[in-house]
Scaffold this motif. Structure first.
Motif, PDB file in Angstrom:
ATOM      1  N   ALA A  41      11.631 -31.409 -19.781  1.00  0.00           N
ATOM      2  CA  ALA A  41      12.844 -31.305 -19.396  1.00  0.00           C
ATOM      3  C   ALA A  41      13.222 -30.528 -18.008  1.00  0.00           C
ATOM      4  O   ALA A  41      14.182 -30.932 -17.180  1.00  0.00           O
ATOM      5  CB  ALA A  41      13.746 -30.632 -20.332  1.00  0.00           C
ATOM      6  N   LEU A  42      12.208 -29.795 -17.773  1.00  0.00           N
ATOM      7  CA  LEU A  42      12.562 -28.631 -16.557  1.00  0.00           C
ATOM      8  C   LEU A  42      11.704 -29.104 -15.517  1.00  0.00           C
ATOM      9  O   LEU A  42      12.022 -28.968 -14.207  1.00  0.00           O
ATOM     10  CB  LEU A  42      11.949 -27.210 -16.961  1.00  0.00           C
ATOM     11  CG  LEU A  42      12.707 -26.407 -18.031  1.00  0.00           C
ATOM     12  CD1 LEU A  42      11.808 -25.133 -18.558  1.00  0.00           C
ATOM     13  CD2 LEU A  42      14.112 -26.207 -17.564  1.00  0.00           C
ATOM     14  N   PHE A  43      10.411 -29.844 -15.818  1.00  0.00           N
ATOM     15  CA  PHE A  43       9.713 -30.108 -14.596  1.00  0.00           C
ATOM     16  C   PHE A  43       9.047 -31.494 -14.800  1.00  0.00           C
ATOM     17  O   PHE A  43       7.716 -31.774 -14.956  1.00  0.00           O
ATOM     18  CB  PHE A  43       8.400 -29.042 -14.615  1.00  0.00           C
ATOM     19  CG  PHE A  43       9.014 -27.566 -14.474  1.00  0.00           C
ATOM     20  CD1 PHE A  43       9.348 -27.033 -13.077  1.00  0.00           C
ATOM     21  CD2 PHE A  43       8.738 -26.775 -15.532  1.00  0.00           C
ATOM     22  CE1 PHE A  43       9.813 -26.035 -12.981  1.00  0.00           C
ATOM     23  CE2 PHE A  43       9.280 -25.436 -15.496  1.00  0.00           C
ATOM     24  CZ  PHE A  43       9.725 -24.838 -14.115  1.00  0.00           C
ATOM     25  N   PRO A  44       9.946 -32.582 -14.903  1.00  0.00           N
ATOM     26  CA  PRO A  44       9.219 -33.859 -15.157  1.00  0.00           C
ATOM     27  C   PRO A  44       8.434 -34.363 -13.982  1.00  0.00           C
ATOM     28  O   PRO A  44       8.873 -34.210 -12.794  1.00  0.00           O
ATOM     29  CB  PRO A  44      10.566 -34.671 -15.562  1.00  0.00           C
ATOM     30  CG  PRO A  44      11.630 -33.983 -14.802  1.00  0.00           C
ATOM     31  CD  PRO A  44      11.222 -32.499 -14.825  1.00  0.00           C
ATOM     32  N   PRO A  45       7.435 -34.947 -14.077  1.00  0.00           N
ATOM     33  CA  PRO A  45       6.514 -35.244 -13.019  1.00  0.00           C
ATOM     34  C   PRO A  45       7.062 -36.438 -12.292  1.00  0.00           C
ATOM     35  O   PRO A  45       6.788 -36.457 -11.055  1.00  0.00           O
ATOM     36  CB  PRO A  45       5.168 -35.713 -13.697  1.00  0.00           C
ATOM     37  CG  PRO A  45       5.635 -36.097 -15.140  1.00  0.00           C
ATOM     38  CD  PRO A  45       6.927 -35.270 -15.552  1.00  0.00           C
ATOM     39  N   SER A  46       7.897 -37.176 -12.966  1.00  0.00           N
ATOM     40  CA  SER A  46       8.461 -38.309 -12.025  1.00  0.00           C
ATOM     41  C   SER A  46       9.808 -38.566 -12.200  1.00  0.00           C
ATOM     42  O   SER A  46      10.136 -39.794 -12.103  1.00  0.00           O
ATOM     43  CB  SER A  46       7.477 -39.678 -12.310  1.00  0.00           C
ATOM     44  OG  SER A  46       7.500 -40.111 -13.634  1.00  0.00           O
ATOM     45  N   ALA A  47      10.638 -37.655 -12.519  1.00  0.00           N
ATOM     46  CA  ALA A  47      11.846 -37.762 -12.695  1.00  0.00           C
ATOM     47  C   ALA A  47      12.837 -36.644 -12.162  1.00  0.00           C
ATOM     48  O   ALA A  47      11.989 -35.641 -12.018  1.00  0.00           O
ATOM     49  CB  ALA A  47      12.194 -38.018 -14.152  1.00  0.00           C
ATOM     50  N   THR A  48      14.166 -36.761 -12.439  1.00  0.00           N
ATOM     51  CA  THR A  48      14.887 -35.440 -12.009  1.00  0.00           C
ATOM     52  C   THR A  48      15.082 -34.676 -13.250  1.00  0.00           C
ATOM     53  O   THR A  48      15.127 -34.955 -14.559  1.00  0.00           O
ATOM     54  CB  THR A  48      16.293 -36.109 -11.568  1.00  0.00           C
ATOM     55  OG1 THR A  48      16.247 -36.829 -10.462  1.00  0.00           O
ATOM     56  CG2 THR A  48      17.391 -34.862 -11.291  1.00  0.00           C
ATOM     57  N   PRO A  49      14.891 -33.264 -13.240  1.00  0.00           N
ATOM     58  CA  PRO A  49      15.102 -32.346 -14.210  1.00  0.00           C
ATOM     59  C   PRO A  49      16.400 -32.572 -14.916  1.00  0.00           C
ATOM     60  O   PRO A  49      17.464 -32.817 -14.099  1.00  0.00           O
ATOM     61  CB  PRO A  49      14.950 -31.037 -13.704  1.00  0.00           C
ATOM     62  CG  PRO A  49      14.205 -30.986 -12.245  1.00  0.00           C
ATOM     63  CD  PRO A  49      14.567 -32.680 -11.701  1.00  0.00           C
ATOM     64  N   THR A  50      16.518 -32.449 -16.288  1.00  0.00           N
ATOM     65  CA  THR A  50      17.726 -32.325 -16.945  1.00  0.00           C
ATOM     66  C   THR A  50      17.971 -31.105 -17.101  1.00  0.00           C
ATOM     67  O   THR A  50      19.262 -30.508 -17.711  1.00  0.00           O
ATOM     68  CB  THR A  50      17.673 -33.210 -18.066  1.00  0.00           C
ATOM     69  OG1 THR A  50      16.407 -32.755 -18.875  1.00  0.00           O
ATOM     70  CG2 THR A  50      17.269 -34.579 -17.813  1.00  0.00           C
ATOM     71  N   ALA A  51      17.485 -29.934 -17.021  1.00  0.00           N
ATOM     72  CA  ALA A  51      17.516 -28.604 -17.212  1.00  0.00           C
ATOM     73  C   ALA A  51      16.766 -27.860 -16.515  1.00  0.00           C
ATOM     74  O   ALA A  51      15.712 -28.181 -15.685  1.00  0.00           O
ATOM     75  CB  ALA A  51      17.084 -28.196 -18.798  1.00  0.00           C
ATOM     76  N   PHE A  52      17.225 -26.489 -16.083  1.00  0.00           N
ATOM     77  CA  PHE A  52      16.626 -25.654 -15.116  1.00  0.00           C
ATOM     78  C   PHE A  52      16.487 -24.278 -15.820  1.00  0.00           C
ATOM     79  O   PHE A  52      16.994 -24.056 -16.711  1.00  0.00           O
ATOM     80  CB  PHE A  52      17.640 -25.501 -13.849  1.00  0.00           C
ATOM     81  CG  PHE A  52      17.837 -26.707 -13.366  1.00  0.00           C
ATOM     82  CD1 PHE A  52      17.038 -27.478 -12.275  1.00  0.00           C
ATOM     83  CD2 PHE A  52      18.915 -27.665 -13.930  1.00  0.00           C
ATOM     84  CE1 PHE A  52      17.261 -28.693 -12.145  1.00  0.00           C
ATOM     85  CE2 PHE A  52      19.321 -29.005 -13.361  1.00  0.00           C
ATOM     86  CZ  PHE A  52      18.442 -29.276 -12.299  1.00  0.00           C
ATOM     87  N   ALA A  53      15.826 -23.347 -15.129  1.00  0.00           N
ATOM     88  CA  ALA A  53      15.511 -21.793 -15.822  1.00  0.00           C
ATOM     89  C   ALA A  53      15.476 -21.012 -14.647  1.00  0.00           C
ATOM     90  O   ALA A  53      14.685 -21.372 -13.668  1.00  0.00           O
ATOM     91  CB  ALA A  53      14.531 -21.878 -16.826  1.00  0.00           C
ATOM     92  N   HIS A  54      15.753 -19.806 -14.981  1.00  0.00           N
ATOM     93  CA  HIS A  54      15.549 -18.659 -14.004  1.00  0.00           C
ATOM     94  C   HIS A  54      14.767 -17.727 -15.072  1.00  0.00           C
ATOM     95  O   HIS A  54      15.070 -18.014 -15.915  1.00  0.00           O
ATOM     96  CB  HIS A  54      16.580 -18.151 -13.502  1.00  0.00           C
ATOM     97  CG  HIS A  54      17.238 -18.677 -12.269  1.00  0.00           C
ATOM     98  ND1 HIS A  54      17.788 -19.857 -12.219  1.00  0.00           N
ATOM     99  CD2 HIS A  54      17.496 -18.465 -11.049  1.00  0.00           C
ATOM    100  CE1 HIS A  54      17.973 -20.506 -11.186  1.00  0.00           C
ATOM    101  NE2 HIS A  54      17.943 -19.541 -10.036  1.00  0.00           N
ATOM    102  N   VAL A  55      13.811 -16.789 -14.456  1.00  0.00           N
ATOM    103  CA  VAL A  55      13.407 -15.912 -15.279  1.00  0.00           C
ATOM    104  C   VAL A  55      13.542 -14.581 -14.430  1.00  0.00           C
ATOM    105  O   VAL A  55      13.592 -14.392 -13.466  1.00  0.00           O
ATOM    106  CB  VAL A  55      11.741 -16.169 -15.599  1.00  0.00           C
ATOM    107  CG1 VAL A  55      11.564 -17.521 -16.307  1.00  0.00           C
ATOM    108  CG2 VAL A  55      10.950 -16.388 -14.284  1.00  0.00           C
ATOM    109  N   ALA A  56      13.278 -13.367 -15.517  1.00  0.00           N
ATOM    110  CA  ALA A  56      13.342 -12.285 -15.130  1.00  0.00           C
ATOM    111  C   ALA A  56      11.975 -11.641 -15.312  1.00  0.00           C
ATOM    112  O   ALA A  56      11.251 -11.646 -16.398  1.00  0.00           O
ATOM    113  CB  ALA A  56      14.356 -11.318 -15.769  1.00  0.00           C
ATOM    114  N   GLU A  57      11.348 -10.876 -14.364  1.00  0.00           N
ATOM    115  CA  GLU A  57      10.005 -10.473 -14.491  1.00  0.00           C
ATOM    116  C   GLU A  57      10.018  -8.795 -14.525  1.00  0.00           C
ATOM    117  O   GLU A  57      10.724  -8.226 -13.509  1.00  0.00           O
ATOM    118  CB  GLU A  57       8.958 -10.847 -13.339  1.00  0.00           C
ATOM    119  CG  GLU A  57       8.443 -12.331 -13.452  1.00  0.00           C
ATOM    120  CD  GLU A  57       7.565 -12.505 -12.574  1.00  0.00           C
ATOM    121  OE1 GLU A  57       6.700 -13.149 -12.603  1.00  0.00           O
ATOM    122  OE2 GLU A  57       7.549 -12.444 -11.083  1.00  0.00           O
TER     123      GLU A  57
END
Length: 166
Positions: A41-57
């Motif tokens: 969903a987030l990092f498909p190798p050959s398609a557009t992502p359908t979801a995204f994420a931000h992280v806090a470190e």
């Protein structure tokens, strides 16, 4: 403390936070997602992502996440962000990470000319409701969410269920 877009290397941490969130929301056994599902969903190798994420470190450790996808409003004629999940580990709450994650998504909206940042919150989750109100968010109390899953979804689709990739 850092808030940034997630990378594929963050997927194990994101999945761990999803499990922590499920436990917090009193559904510890409800998570079906796998690392493979999140990568697809987030990092498909050959398609557009359908979801995204931000992280806090904090000190290089991922301790919070905002998982989102692009929404659309026919009323505004513009896209927006639907925040699927926001979670910061309890021991890191109160340091501003939740606000920073939401601010990062707000910046995405503003930069892209999108008009809305929306999400759900459980009715019993008073700490989160108070937090959101403090940011200026308003409840959309006139709307009721409906969901089709399982047999009802399959029946409406005509009785066939595609196989799930491994």
């Amino acid at each position: 403390m850092t808030v940034r877009p997630a990378t594929i290397d963050d997927v194990p941490s994101i999945l761990g936070l999803v499990h922590d969130l499920a436990a917090y929301e009193r559904e510890p056994d409800a998570v079906e997602a796998t690392q493979g599902d999140l990568v697809a969903a987030l990092f498909p190798p050959s398609a557009t992502p359908t979801a995204f994420a931000h992280v806090a470190e904090v000190d290089g450790e991922v301790v919070g996440m905002a998982v989102w996808f692009v929404s659309f409003s026919t009323w505004t004629g513009r896209n927006g962000i639907w925040l699927e999940d926001l979670f910061v580990r309890p021991e890191h709450r109160g340091a501003g990470l939740g606000r920073d994650l939401l601010a990062a998504l707000a910046r995405v909206c503003i930069e892209r000319g999108w008009r809305r940042l929306e999400w759900w919150v459980l009715d019993w989750n008073e700490p989160s409701i108070g937090f959101y109100r403090g940011l200026g968010a308003t409840a959309e109390d006139e709307w009721t969410t409906y969901r089709l899953t399982g047999d009802a979804l399959t029946t409406l689709a005509g009785g066939t269920t595609p196989s799930r990739p491994a």
